[in-house]
Design a protein around this motif. Structure first.
Motif, PDB file in Angstrom:
ATOM      1  N   ILE A 154       0.839  -1.200   0.000  1.00  0.00           N
ATOM      2  CA  ILE A 154       0.000   0.000   0.000  1.00  0.00           C
ATOM      3  C   ILE A 154       0.877   1.254   0.000  1.00  0.00           C
ATOM      4  O   ILE A 154       0.600   2.226  -0.715  1.00  0.00           O
ATOM      5  N   GLU A 155       1.952   1.230   0.791  1.00  0.00           N
ATOM      6  CA  GLU A 155       2.864   2.373   0.845  1.00  0.00           C
ATOM      7  C   GLU A 155       3.555   2.585  -0.494  1.00  0.00           C
ATOM      8  O   GLU A 155       3.801   3.733  -0.900  1.00  0.00           O
ATOM      9  N   HIS A 156       3.835   1.501  -1.191  1.00  0.00           N
ATOM     10  CA  HIS A 156       4.448   1.623  -2.519  1.00  0.00           C
ATOM     11  C   HIS A 156       3.475   2.286  -3.500  1.00  0.00           C
ATOM     12  O   HIS A 156       3.895   3.105  -4.337  1.00  0.00           O
ATOM     13  N   LEU A 157       2.199   1.954  -3.391  1.00  0.00           N
ATOM     14  CA  LEU A 157       1.196   2.579  -4.259  1.00  0.00           C
ATOM     15  C   LEU A 157       1.042   4.069  -3.948  1.00  0.00           C
ATOM     16  O   LEU A 157       0.952   4.895  -4.863  1.00  0.00           O
ATOM     17  N   TYR A 158       1.006   4.401  -2.661  1.00  0.00           N
ATOM     18  CA  TYR A 158       0.903   5.814  -2.279  1.00  0.00           C
ATOM     19  C   TYR A 158       2.154   6.594  -2.663  1.00  0.00           C
ATOM     20  O   TYR A 158       2.092   7.800  -2.917  1.00  0.00           O
ATOM     21  N   GLY A 159       3.305   5.905  -2.682  1.00  0.00           N
ATOM     22  CA  GLY A 159       4.558   6.580  -2.968  1.00  0.00           C
ATOM     23  C   GLY A 159       4.629   7.175  -4.356  1.00  0.00           C
ATOM     24  O   GLY A 159       5.452   8.060  -4.614  1.00  0.00           O
ATOM     25  N   LYS A 160       3.775   6.706  -5.256  1.00  0.00           N
ATOM     26  CA  LYS A 160       3.781   7.246  -6.619  1.00  0.00           C
ATOM     27  C   LYS A 160       3.208   8.665  -6.682  1.00  0.00           C
ATOM     28  O   LYS A 160       3.526   9.428  -7.590  1.00  0.00           O
ATOM     29  N   SER A 195      -0.764   4.847   4.877  1.00  0.00           N
ATOM     30  CA  SER A 195      -0.580   3.404   4.650  1.00  0.00           C
ATOM     31  C   SER A 195      -1.055   2.597   5.854  1.00  0.00           C
ATOM     32  O   SER A 195      -1.748   1.582   5.706  1.00  0.00           O
ATOM     33  N   ILE A 196      -0.681   3.055   7.054  1.00  0.00           N
ATOM     34  CA  ILE A 196      -1.126   2.361   8.273  1.00  0.00           C
ATOM     35  C   ILE A 196      -2.634   2.418   8.413  1.00  0.00           C
ATOM     36  O   ILE A 196      -3.295   1.413   8.729  1.00  0.00           O
ATOM     37  N   MET A 197      -3.216   3.597   8.158  1.00  0.00           N
ATOM     38  CA  MET A 197      -4.670   3.756   8.284  1.00  0.00           C
ATOM     39  C   MET A 197      -5.404   2.875   7.277  1.00  0.00           C
ATOM     40  O   MET A 197      -6.399   2.209   7.622  1.00  0.00           O
ATOM     41  N   THR A 198      -4.919   2.827   6.047  1.00  0.00           N
ATOM     42  CA  THR A 198      -5.557   1.993   5.027  1.00  0.00           C
ATOM     43  C   THR A 198      -5.466   0.513   5.388  1.00  0.00           C
ATOM     44  O   THR A 198      -6.429  -0.245   5.238  1.00  0.00           O
ATOM     45  N   THR A 199      -4.307   0.100   5.898  1.00  0.00           N
ATOM     46  CA  THR A 199      -4.123  -1.298   6.313  1.00  0.00           C
ATOM     47  C   THR A 199      -5.084  -1.661   7.433  1.00  0.00           C
ATOM     48  O   THR A 199      -5.701  -2.737   7.414  1.00  0.00           O
ATOM     49  N   LEU A 200      -5.226  -0.776   8.410  1.00  0.00           N
ATOM     50  CA  LEU A 200      -6.136  -1.035   9.531  1.00  0.00           C
ATOM     51  C   LEU A 200      -7.585  -1.093   9.067  1.00  0.00           C
ATOM     52  O   LEU A 200      -8.369  -1.931   9.539  1.00  0.00           O
ATOM     53  N   ILE A 201      -7.955  -0.218   8.139  1.00  0.00           N
ATOM     54  CA  ILE A 201      -9.334  -0.228   7.620  1.00  0.00           C
ATOM     55  C   ILE A 201      -9.626  -1.545   6.910  1.00  0.00           C
ATOM     56  O   ILE A 201     -10.690  -2.152   7.109  1.00  0.00           O
TER      57      ILE A 201
END
Length: 393
Positions: free
Chosen positions: A64-70, A82-88
């Motif tokens: 997820i962090e790799h996707l946001y990194g773009k 990334s942490i918030m998306t993973t928890l959701i």
């Protein structure tokens, strides 16, 4: 003038004497020492749980962090999202599991318990008929099985009732304290896991400093190299095996639902959980589910077997190589050996970590052996063992 050599020798002598005294104390009081060490280590139990939670959550979080990194360049914002998306996503999965799968499993188990005598009678009749067909002079006594089931339930009920009535107040207090302590540990572990995820680079750097301080430069390089390899094996195996388990469970449920199997949720769940153990775990789940189908709907047993074989072959030959792939890549002999050893040592948890642990041991052992042979100028092939001239290297 002070003789520094003499002082250094005396210091070494005192160090050796102190070491010998400590070693003797540990040897002669090993039970006490181990219990104290175990108690001290148990104080950090929330940290161990937090590391496991962080390790599992880090697998999807990295992607997820790799996707946001773009699109997001600010590191803190990217990590937080990334942490918030993973928890959701984790909460959504837990809600779906608790609202759909758990009630269905509860209904199936309740129905099985309610009709356990009918199912056991049907199963005993089928087994006895099969034995008679093969002219086996043996028959299972259903009355003894029924009596055992009755006594088991009655004794369990009486035991629990007696304990509850005899120590109701004390049990209630201790159970409340235990539940409260477990709840506090769970919350603490979860918060610590979030801190570990948010600042994982900082914590890894601190760990590297501590290890380097205690073991030195060269030894720490070896330790970190082994740690990186362990992370590779466990990361690939855990993520692949969990995803493969979910896919297999979904396929089994769809197949059992379409073919009209009894308790499709329970059957798929049993096979899916058992498949977490590599190689023969799925077949153990099949055996348990087959007995259940045979007891509930004997006419569906053949259809259940065909359905399982088709889905299992599709999963093993198409899905598993793509999902898990060569994350482990060790011989089947080592896989079975690891399951036996780690299963005996750590039970079901040992079965879960057996394969990646054996892959790590195999990789480290192979490296040590190959380096030793290289230094001794020995080459081993399938057909010969030869000594190599160092001048030709």
């Amino acid at each position: 003038m002070i003789d520094k050599t003499h002082i250094v020798k005396n210091n070494k002598t005192m160090l050796y004497i102190t070491y010998a005294i400590l070693l003797a104390f540990v040897v002669f009081n090993y039970e006490t020492v181990f219990s104290v060490v175990g108690y001290l280590l148990s104080l950090a139990t929330p940290l161990y749980i937090a590391i496991i939670i962080a390790f599992i959550l880090n697998i999807p979080m990295r992607k997820i962090e790799h996707l946001y990194g773009k699109k997001i360049k600010k590191k803190g914002l990217k990590r937080g999202l990334s942490i918030m998306t993973t928890l959701i996503l984790a909460i959504i999965l837990l809600v779906l599991f608790s609202s759909f799968i758990i009630p269905k499993l509860g209904e199936s188990i309740s129905l099985i318990i309610t009709n356990i005598f009918n199912y056991s009678n049907r199963l005993v009749t089928l087994v006895n008929d099969a034995l008679a067909q093969f002219n086996v002079n043996y028959a299972i006594n259903y009355d003894s099985i029924q009596q055992a089931l009755t006594n088991m339930d009655l004794n369990s009920f009486l035991s629990k009732s007696g304990d509850l009535l005899g120590n109701a107040g004390i049990n209630l207090i201790f159970q409340s304290i235990g539940i409260f302590g477990t709840f506090i540990n769970a919350i603490t572990s979860f918060i610590m896991a979030l801190y570990l995820l948010a600042n994982k680079e900082t914590h890894l750097r601190q760990l590297k400093k501590i290890v380097t301080f205690f073991f030195g430069y060269k030894e720490s390089l070896v330790i970190f190299d082994i740690g990186a390899e362990a992370n590779h094996y466990f990361n690939g195996f855990v993520s692949g095996q969990l995803l493969e388990c979910c896919i297999l469970t979904s396929l089994m449920y769809a197949g059992f639902k379409i073919s009209g199997m009894p308790f499709p949720e329970l059957l798929a769940f049993i096979i899916g959980i058992a498949s977490l153990v590599p190689m023969f775990g799925g077949f153990v789940g099949f055996g348990i589910s087959f007995v259940l189908v045979l007891a509930v709907e004997p006419t569906q047993a053949i259809i259940f077997t065909l359905c399982f074989v088709i889905i299992q072959q599709f999963e093993a030959n198409i899905i598993y190589p793509r999902v898990v792939g060569g994350a482990v890549g060790i011989s089947g002999v080592y896989v079975l050996l690891s399951l036996v050893i780690f299963g005996n040592l750590l039970g079901f948890f040992g079965l879960l970590i057996a394969v990646p642990s054996m892959a790590l041991i195999y990789a480290v052992g192979s490296r040590v052996v190959n380096i030793a042979l290289y230094r001794k100028h020995i080459e081993v092939t399938d057909h010969s063992i030869t000594k190599i001239d160092p001048d030709n290297l």
